[in-house]
Scaffold this motif. Structure first.
Motif, PDB file in Angstrom:
ATOM      1  N   LEU A  59       0.855  -1.194   0.000  1.00  0.00           N
ATOM      2  CA  LEU A  59       0.000   0.000   0.000  1.00  0.00           C
ATOM      3  C   LEU A  59       0.887   1.238   0.000  1.00  0.00           C
ATOM      4  CD1 LEU A  59      -2.730  -1.037   2.628  1.00  0.00           C
ATOM      5  CD2 LEU A  59      -2.662  -1.487   0.174  1.00  0.00           C
ATOM      6  N   GLY A  60       0.471   2.250  -0.745  1.00  0.00           N
ATOM      7  CA  GLY A  60       1.259   3.477  -0.830  1.00  0.00           C
ATOM      8  C   GLY A  60       0.386   4.706  -0.804  1.00  0.00           C
ATOM      9  N   TRP A  61       0.980   5.849  -0.459  1.00  0.00           N
ATOM     10  CA  TRP A  61       0.214   7.071  -0.289  1.00  0.00           C
ATOM     11  C   TRP A  61      -0.360   7.589  -1.607  1.00  0.00           C
ATOM     12  CZ3 TRP A  61      -1.703   8.569   4.078  1.00  0.00           C
ATOM     13  CH2 TRP A  61      -1.107   8.144   5.275  1.00  0.00           C
ATOM     14  N   LYS A  62       0.305   7.332  -2.714  1.00  0.00           N
ATOM     15  CA  LYS A  62      -0.229   7.824  -3.981  1.00  0.00           C
ATOM     16  C   LYS A  62      -1.489   7.087  -4.404  1.00  0.00           C
ATOM     17  CE  LYS A  62       3.994   9.727  -6.019  1.00  0.00           C
ATOM     18  NZ  LYS A  62       4.912   9.700  -7.188  1.00  0.00           N
ATOM     19  N   SER A  63      -1.518   5.795  -4.121  1.00  0.00           N
ATOM     20  CA  SER A  63      -2.657   4.989  -4.589  1.00  0.00           C
ATOM     21  C   SER A  63      -3.686   4.710  -3.498  1.00  0.00           C
ATOM     22  CB  SER A  63      -2.151   3.658  -5.141  1.00  0.00           C
ATOM     23  OG  SER A  63      -1.382   2.972  -4.152  1.00  0.00           O
TER      24      SER A  63
ATOM     25  N   ALA B  59      -7.448   5.260   2.500  1.00  0.00           N
ATOM     26  CA  ALA B  59      -7.418   4.024   3.286  1.00  0.00           C
ATOM     27  C   ALA B  59      -6.316   4.066   4.342  1.00  0.00           C
ATOM     28  CB  ALA B  59      -7.224   2.820   2.368  1.00  0.00           C
ATOM     29  N   LEU B  60      -5.155   4.592   3.981  1.00  0.00           N
ATOM     30  CA  LEU B  60      -4.050   4.665   4.938  1.00  0.00           C
ATOM     31  C   LEU B  60      -4.312   5.713   6.017  1.00  0.00           C
ATOM     32  CD1 LEU B  60      -0.975   4.285   2.558  1.00  0.00           C
ATOM     33  CD2 LEU B  60      -1.813   2.626   4.242  1.00  0.00           C
ATOM     34  N   GLN B  61      -5.036   6.758   5.689  1.00  0.00           N
ATOM     35  CA  GLN B  61      -5.430   7.716   6.730  1.00  0.00           C
ATOM     36  C   GLN B  61      -6.426   7.068   7.695  1.00  0.00           C
ATOM     37  OE1 GLN B  61      -6.122  11.947   5.935  1.00  0.00           O
ATOM     38  NE2 GLN B  61      -5.901  11.461   3.747  1.00  0.00           N
ATOM     39  N   ASN B  62      -7.414   6.395   7.136  1.00  0.00           N
ATOM     40  CA  ASN B  62      -8.483   5.851   7.966  1.00  0.00           C
ATOM     41  C   ASN B  62      -8.011   4.770   8.917  1.00  0.00           C
ATOM     42  OD1 ASN B  62     -10.459   7.536   6.969  1.00  0.00           O
ATOM     43  ND2 ASN B  62     -11.204   6.079   5.433  1.00  0.00           N
TER      44      ASN B  62
END
Length: 659
Positions: free
Chosen positions: A445-449, A453-456
């Motif tokens: 998982l990466g911040w660009k894509s 989801a990564l924030q949540n």
């Protein structure tokens, strides 16, 4: 000169708390008797509680209310008391007031105009009593006068307007005045809302002036049933003059407001007016009861407290939410509060409000009485700060994206309010969740894509720990989302929205930030400033869920909060279409160009439509403003909708291009 003392009582009742409600009614009656009160007006539906909701459909609620009324009768010897309760007549429920005098039921009046807007759903449970109708009500083997009537007790003529009856143009008071009523009692359940005090006051004053009568207005106080806060305002006016006014937003169970009025003087004032009287009793039935009323030996006098704070929204917000928290805590039988303290404005506000709750309660009740009301052990009852320490736990939950700025701000706020402060490192939990999902889906998982989801997952990883802590301590977890976030869904469900109560979900972020600066520098009257809030106030609001290099702020993600709030009022409160909202914004914020305003309007309407499901799932919040976003108390919107697609598509063509 015919002097009598009349009184209104504010009661802190709880729905279906039969013994508690009865005890508080008895306390009010006994206080009134000690003061020589002749006529006592108690709040609407004071026996079962106003907020019983669908329990009003239960025959058990109706019967138990009547049973409590019967148990109260012996306590009314030598005094006239108005008691509110639901009754059933010919398979219909009515919101009624029973006039009791000297231990006897004199008769009952049904509410004519039911409150059915905003937070009120009375037409769901009751029928409005038809104008001019009077019956002999057969109940429990006895017959009682029920309907539109005037009571003449000991030579004093008494009539009723029940809450909403006074807020409509064709109010019953007009008929009562035409028959020379001396006292109009208004048993009310009038909820708190910003600025409502002045409206309510004018209704009472104008009624007493127009009807040339003594007007006695009673109300509930406190958080009765969970969402709605009552300010407890009781007023007595005579011939257009306010002669007594009770306290607001207090922490006691019973407040009695009384005044001596000269009935003969009021009658002479009535006689000098051009008001057309009726010369017979055909408009309303007169129900008479013979008893000797207590006479007053004090001359009439004006008692109206000079309260300069009544029109200050900051003061009202502070005191209403603090009282709401106090009653919610004790009535839910929770043993304290837990707050996930992020170092930002929202959670700092919630923590401060708990501190303020204790400060105001101890100022009025004292330390020991406050502890007793909250069920705290004696060891916690040394100082207000010790009470806060026993009640409030604040937890800072760090991830890799958390900063020293917010950590230090959270610690400073917790120390300033006197809370216990804990720190959780939830980064290992976040990484574990991410690795688990990456392993299952076969990619990183990466911040660009995967930004959202990564924030949540960071917000959601913070929920289980504070829930566990709250469960261990028998405490209530307080959610920290505000109204502006609710409007656009700028919150993580099962993350920062988790909690059993959401105390600031009814207030917008722009006001909240202004209020926090006021608390930092000035603070509520009698409490003073809290300088430690500067650590929060100097920051730009941020979720702090992206890496530090992203320099994330709420307003970059959304729009400036003052603009968001103007759009929300225009679109949701005033029901304006997107093109009309644009005109409002263009006039209010001319410094922003057409393209920018259109972007923000489109963003708001899309986010509003997509996030109704979140608003439906918010923990209960306090009703502070009569135009709020709570789908259970004011604003209903479909969970699934067309999302204003046509209106937004047309927006570009309707709004003229610049230049």
């Amino acid at each position: 000169m015919h002097l009598v003392r009349v009184a209104a009582a504010a009661l802190n009742q709880t729905p279906l708390d039969w013994d508690g409600n009865q005890a508080r009614i008895l306390e009010a009656i006994r206080l009134a008797r000690r003061q020589g009160v002749a006529v006592l007006c108690l709040p609407e539906l004071c026996i079962p509680g106003y907020g019983c909701e669908d329990a009003f459909f239960s025959r058990g609620t109706i019967l138990e209310s009547w049973r409590v009324l019967q148990e109260l009768l012996p306590e009314t010897k030598g005094i006239v008391v108005a008691l509110g309760l639901p009754i059933m007549h010919r398979a219909a429920n009515y919101n009624a007031v029973c006039l009791v005098a000297d231990g006897h039921i004199v008769g009952l009046v049904g509410k004519r105009f039911l409150a059915g807007d905003g937070i009120h759903y009375e037409p769901r449970w009751f029928k409005g009593w038809p104008a001019g109708k009077f019956v002999q009500w057969e109940h429990d083997g006895h017959s009682y006068p029920l309907g539109d009537q005037i009571f003449e007790v000991g030579g004093l003529r008494i009539g009723f307007e029940i809450c909403e009856d006074a807020w409509v143009p064709n109010r019953p008071g007009v008929e009562l005045a035409s028959q020379g009523v001396d006292v109009i009692c208004n048993p009310s359940a009038s909820h708190f809302a910003f600025g409502k005090h002045e409206v309510r006051k004018q209704i009472v004053l104008n009624a007493s002036r127009s009807f040339r009568a003594t007007y006695v207005y009673s109300n509930f106080i406190g958080n009765e049933a969970g969402r709605v806060i009552y300010d407890g305002e009781c007023m007595i006016a005579s011939s257009g003059h306010l002669v007594a006014e009770g306290p607001r937003l207090g922490y006691g169970d019973v407040y009695l407001t009384s005044a001596v009025v000269d009935v003969d003087l009021a009658r002479m004032v009535h006689a000098r007016t051009t008001y057309a009287p009726t010369v017979d009793d055909n408009v309303r039935r007169i129900t008479r009861f013979d008893m000797k009323l207590p006479t007053a030996d004090l001359p009439p006098h004006t008692v109206a407290p000079d309260d300069a704070l009544r029109n200050d929204k900051r003061e009202e917000f502070s005191r209403a939410v603090a009282l709401g928290l106090f009653d919610y805590l004790r009535k839910s039988r929770s043993r304290g509060f837990v707050v996930s303290l992020s170092g930002g404005a929202d959670s700092a506000a919630v923590a401060y409000l708990v501190h303020l709750m204790v400060t105001l309660a101890t100022q009025e009740l004292g330390v020991e009485a406050t502890c007793a009301r909250l069920g705290l052990p004696e060891g916690a009852c040394t100082t207000p700060r010790a009470i806060v320490r026993a009640l409030l736990t604040c937890v800072y939950q760090a991830t890799a994206n958390s900063s020293d700025t917010t950590r230090n701000a959270a610690r400073a706020v917790a120390e300033a309010v006197g809370a216990e402060f804990l720190e959780f490192d939830v980064e290992p939990l976040v990484r574990a969740y991410v690795r688990t999902v990456e392993g299952a889906i076969g990619r990183e998982l990466g911040w660009k894509s995967d930004d959202i989801a990564l924030q949540n997952i960071q917000a959601r990883a913070r929920a289980p720990g504070v829930w566990l802590l709250a469960n261990l301590r028998g405490a209530l977890l307080l959610a920290t989302s505000n109204r502006s976030e609710a409007a656009v869904g700028y919150a993580t469900m099962d993350g920062d929205t988790c909690g059993g109560l959401s105390p600031i979900a009814g207030i917008d972020k722009a006001f909240l930030r202004q209020w926090l600066r006021w608390v930092e520098h000035e603070g509520p009257a009698g409490v003073g400033p809290t300088p430690a809030l500067r650590a929060v106030n100097v920051q730009a609001p941020t979720a702090e869920l992206r890496p530090a290099g992203a320099k994330q702020t709420d307003e970059d993600d959304l729009m400036p909060y003052p603009i968001l709030d103007v759009i929300e009022r225009a679109a949701i409160r005033d029901k304006l279409a997107p093109k009309e909202v644009y005109r409002v914004l263009a006039s209010r914020f001319p410094e922003h160009g057409r393209a920018q305003l259109l972007l923000w309007i489109k963003r708001f309407f899309r986010l509003w439509s997509q996030n109704q499901w979140k608003r439906e799932r918010y923990a209960p919040s306090f009703h502070l403003d009569d135009e709020n976003l709570d789908p259970k108390t004011w604003c209903r919107f479909p969970i699934l909708s067309g999302g204003f697609a046509r209106e937004l598509a047309e927006l570009e063509n309707v709004v003229p291009r610049e230049g």
